[in-house]
Scaffold this motif. Structure first.
Motif, mmCIF file in Angstrom:
data_model
loop_
_atom_site.group_PDB
_atom_site.id
_atom_site.type_symbol
_atom_site.label_atom_id
_atom_site.label_comp_id
_atom_site.label_asym_id
_atom_site.label_seq_id
_atom_site.Cartn_x
_atom_site.Cartn_y
_atom_site.Cartn_z
ATOM 1 N N LYS A 70 -35.598 33.854 -23.209
ATOM 2 C CA LYS A 70 -36.890 34.161 -23.820
ATOM 3 C C LYS A 70 -37.291 35.612 -23.619
ATOM 4 O O LYS A 70 -37.819 36.260 -24.524
ATOM 5 C CB LYS A 70 -37.972 33.244 -23.239
ATOM 6 C CG LYS A 70 -37.862 31.797 -23.687
ATOM 7 C CD LYS A 70 -39.020 30.980 -23.149
ATOM 8 C CE LYS A 70 -38.935 29.538 -23.626
ATOM 9 N NZ LYS A 70 -40.063 28.715 -23.122
ATOM 10 N N GLU A 71 -37.056 36.136 -22.403
ATOM 11 C CA GLU A 71 -37.484 37.503 -22.125
ATOM 12 C C GLU A 71 -36.647 38.545 -22.857
ATOM 13 O O GLU A 71 -37.089 39.673 -23.069
ATOM 14 C CB GLU A 71 -37.430 37.774 -20.618
ATOM 15 C CG GLU A 71 -36.054 37.654 -19.975
ATOM 16 C CD GLU A 71 -35.704 36.243 -19.565
ATOM 17 O OE1 GLU A 71 -34.720 36.077 -18.820
ATOM 18 O OE2 GLU A 71 -36.424 35.299 -19.974
ATOM 19 N N ARG A 72 -35.438 38.184 -23.258
ATOM 20 C CA ARG A 72 -34.559 39.138 -23.926
ATOM 21 C C ARG A 72 -34.589 38.989 -25.446
ATOM 22 O O ARG A 72 -34.385 39.949 -26.175
ATOM 23 C CB ARG A 72 -33.125 38.957 -23.412
ATOM 24 C CG ARG A 72 -32.194 40.091 -23.805
ATOM 25 C CD ARG A 72 -30.870 39.960 -23.097
ATOM 26 N NE ARG A 72 -30.018 41.100 -23.369
ATOM 27 C CZ ARG A 72 -28.772 41.223 -22.908
ATOM 28 N NH1 ARG A 72 -28.258 40.266 -22.153
ATOM 29 N NH2 ARG A 72 -28.047 42.280 -23.192
ATOM 30 N N PHE A 73 -34.821 37.761 -25.920
ATOM 31 C CA PHE A 73 -34.880 37.487 -27.352
ATOM 32 C C PHE A 73 -36.207 36.813 -27.688
ATOM 33 O O PHE A 73 -36.236 35.628 -28.046
ATOM 34 C CB PHE A 73 -33.718 36.579 -27.765
ATOM 35 C CG PHE A 73 -32.352 37.187 -27.608
ATOM 36 C CD1 PHE A 73 -31.763 37.900 -28.645
ATOM 37 C CD2 PHE A 73 -31.658 37.050 -26.421
ATOM 38 C CE1 PHE A 73 -30.509 38.448 -28.498
ATOM 39 C CE2 PHE A 73 -30.396 37.592 -26.266
ATOM 40 C CZ PHE A 73 -29.817 38.309 -27.300
ATOM 41 N N PRO A 74 -37.329 37.522 -27.564
ATOM 42 C CA PRO A 74 -38.633 36.892 -27.812
ATOM 43 C C PRO A 74 -38.802 36.414 -29.250
ATOM 44 O O PRO A 74 -39.428 35.384 -29.491
ATOM 45 C CB PRO A 74 -39.626 38.005 -27.465
ATOM 46 C CG PRO A 74 -38.854 39.276 -27.612
ATOM 47 C CD PRO A 74 -37.454 38.955 -27.212
ATOM 48 N N LYS B 117 -40.382 26.433 -30.255
ATOM 49 C CA LYS B 117 -39.497 25.431 -29.675
ATOM 50 C C LYS B 117 -38.502 24.881 -30.687
ATOM 51 O O LYS B 117 -37.480 24.311 -30.307
ATOM 52 C CB LYS B 117 -40.328 24.275 -29.105
ATOM 53 C CG LYS B 117 -41.161 24.650 -27.893
ATOM 54 C CD LYS B 117 -41.889 23.441 -27.350
ATOM 55 C CE LYS B 117 -42.700 23.804 -26.110
ATOM 56 N NZ LYS B 117 -43.420 22.628 -25.549
ATOM 57 N N LEU B 118 -38.807 25.033 -31.961
ATOM 58 C CA LEU B 118 -37.942 24.503 -33.001
ATOM 59 C C LEU B 118 -36.802 25.445 -33.360
ATOM 60 O O LEU B 118 -35.875 25.046 -34.068
ATOM 61 C CB LEU B 118 -38.770 24.195 -34.258
ATOM 62 C CG LEU B 118 -39.895 23.174 -34.085
ATOM 63 C CD1 LEU B 118 -40.632 22.984 -35.402
ATOM 64 C CD2 LEU B 118 -39.355 21.836 -33.584
ATOM 65 N N LEU B 119 -36.862 26.680 -32.892
ATOM 66 C CA LEU B 119 -35.805 27.642 -33.194
ATOM 67 C C LEU B 119 -34.592 27.400 -32.299
ATOM 68 O O LEU B 119 -34.722 26.875 -31.189
ATOM 69 C CB LEU B 119 -36.327 29.068 -32.988
ATOM 70 C CG LEU B 119 -37.397 29.543 -33.975
ATOM 71 C CD1 LEU B 119 -37.889 30.924 -33.586
ATOM 72 C CD2 LEU B 119 -36.851 29.556 -35.403
ATOM 73 N N VAL C 269 -30.767 44.509 -29.095
ATOM 74 C CA VAL C 269 -30.699 44.394 -27.640
ATOM 75 C C VAL C 269 -29.346 44.909 -27.183
ATOM 76 O O VAL C 269 -28.434 45.121 -27.995
ATOM 77 C CB VAL C 269 -30.890 42.937 -27.170
ATOM 78 C CG1 VAL C 269 -32.262 42.411 -27.534
ATOM 79 C CG2 VAL C 269 -29.790 42.037 -27.719
ATOM 80 N N SER C 270 -29.206 45.105 -25.876
ATOM 81 C CA SER C 270 -27.921 45.533 -25.324
ATOM 82 C C SER C 270 -26.859 44.480 -25.591
ATOM 83 O O SER C 270 -27.123 43.274 -25.531
ATOM 84 C CB SER C 270 -28.060 45.778 -23.825
ATOM 85 O OG SER C 270 -26.784 46.007 -23.236
ATOM 86 N N ALA C 271 -25.649 44.918 -25.874
ATOM 87 C CA ALA C 271 -24.552 43.998 -26.180
ATOM 88 C C ALA C 271 -23.844 43.482 -24.939
ATOM 89 O O ALA C 271 -22.865 42.747 -25.054
ATOM 90 C CB ALA C 271 -23.543 44.691 -27.098
#
Length: 276
Positions: A208-212, A218-220, A248-250
């Motif tokens: 969650k913190e990296r891909f907000p 919740k359905l995603l 984001v970083s890879a």
């Protein structure tokens, strides 16, 4: 019918069908389901604990972190800049603002840490690479790079104290090694060593913190893939061929990665070994 998992799928099949090693086949089928992997992705107990190198002396290797979102003081500060010496565990709690950037943090660090203990050899932080890069640049710009005068007079008393300090540092280092070994043994319980090769295809868990944006509902899906491994950073980190759209970083920890099994084999492999 849907994606109900191993237990409910077995219960439904039990009413109509039977074949040898049915549970094993159902487990394999569910493990390779693309939809389930995306919707039910979770952090895996992958990767062994990798301790940081043990420092040799005080204030050569430090860690820094931030406690954010505190009630405001009269001066408007609402956060704490925490600096810890990883050798002696001596800690400084420096008031700061939540909005402070790398330049402001470097000024605080120079005022309260460098002034008393000098420049450290390494800094451990969970801040991103850009933040640390600006931090170091600002810090070095504030230093006076002129050579300092050397004092060649050595007293016997000073030499004896220096020897005592060296012995003390060695004793502390041995204690840190023993404690690190005990913690490493405890931390590795329930974990398993997992490694990937360059060219492998893996699933990625979305934290969650990296891909907000990807975890805003919740359905995603909780994961995505497959992505190809491009390079091995260390035993617990890999660089993936991640599309730029994620921004984001890879580089990912191994606990967020799972080996991708080709779903095209679902109709053949599980049943070939079952006999029928």
């Amino acid at each position: 019918m849907g994606h109900f998992g191993v237990t409910k799928t077995l219960h439904t099949l039990k009413e109509h069908l039977f074949w040898p090693k049915k549970r094993r086949d159902v487990e394999r089928y569910c493990e390779r389901c693309v939809t389930c992997k995306k919707a039910k992705s979770k952090v895996q107990p992958h990767g062994m604990y990798l301790p940081l190198p043990i420092p040799d002396s005080p204030w050569t290797d430090i860690s820094m972190d931030f406690v954010l979102g505190l009630p405001r003081t009269r001066n408007g500060r609402d956060s704490i800049f925490v600096v810890v010496d990883r050798f002696s565990k001596m800690t400084y709690f420096i008031p700061c603002h939540k909005t402070d950037d790398a330049v402001n943090v470097a000024n605080l660090f120079f005022r309260d840490i460098v002034r008393l203990h000098g420049i450290p050899r390494s800094i451990v932080s969970d801040r991103d690479v850009k933040f640390l890069s600006h931090f170091w640049k600002t810090l070095w710009c504030k230093l006076d790079m002129l050579p300092l005068p050397h004092e060649h007079v050595i007293s016997k008393d000073g030499k004896a104290r220096a020897d005592y300090v060296k012995q003390l540092h060695q004793h502390v280092k041995e204690n840190l090694k023993r404690r690190t070994q005990r913690y490493e043994k405890q931390a590795n319980k329930g974990r398993k060593r997992v490694s990937f090769e360059v060219g492998d295809w893996v699933w990625v868990h979305f934290r969650k913190e990296r891909f907000p944006a990807q975890r805003s509902s919740k359905l995603l899906p909780r994961g995505e893939g497959p992505f190809q491994v491009m390079a091995k950073v260390n035993e617990n980190a890999y660089k993936l061929d991640l599309p730029g759209e994620y921004n984001v970083s890879a580089t990912f920890n191994v606990s967020d990665l799972t080996m991708f099994d080709d779903p095209s084999d679902l109709r053949t492999k599980p049943f070939q070994e079952g006999g029928r």
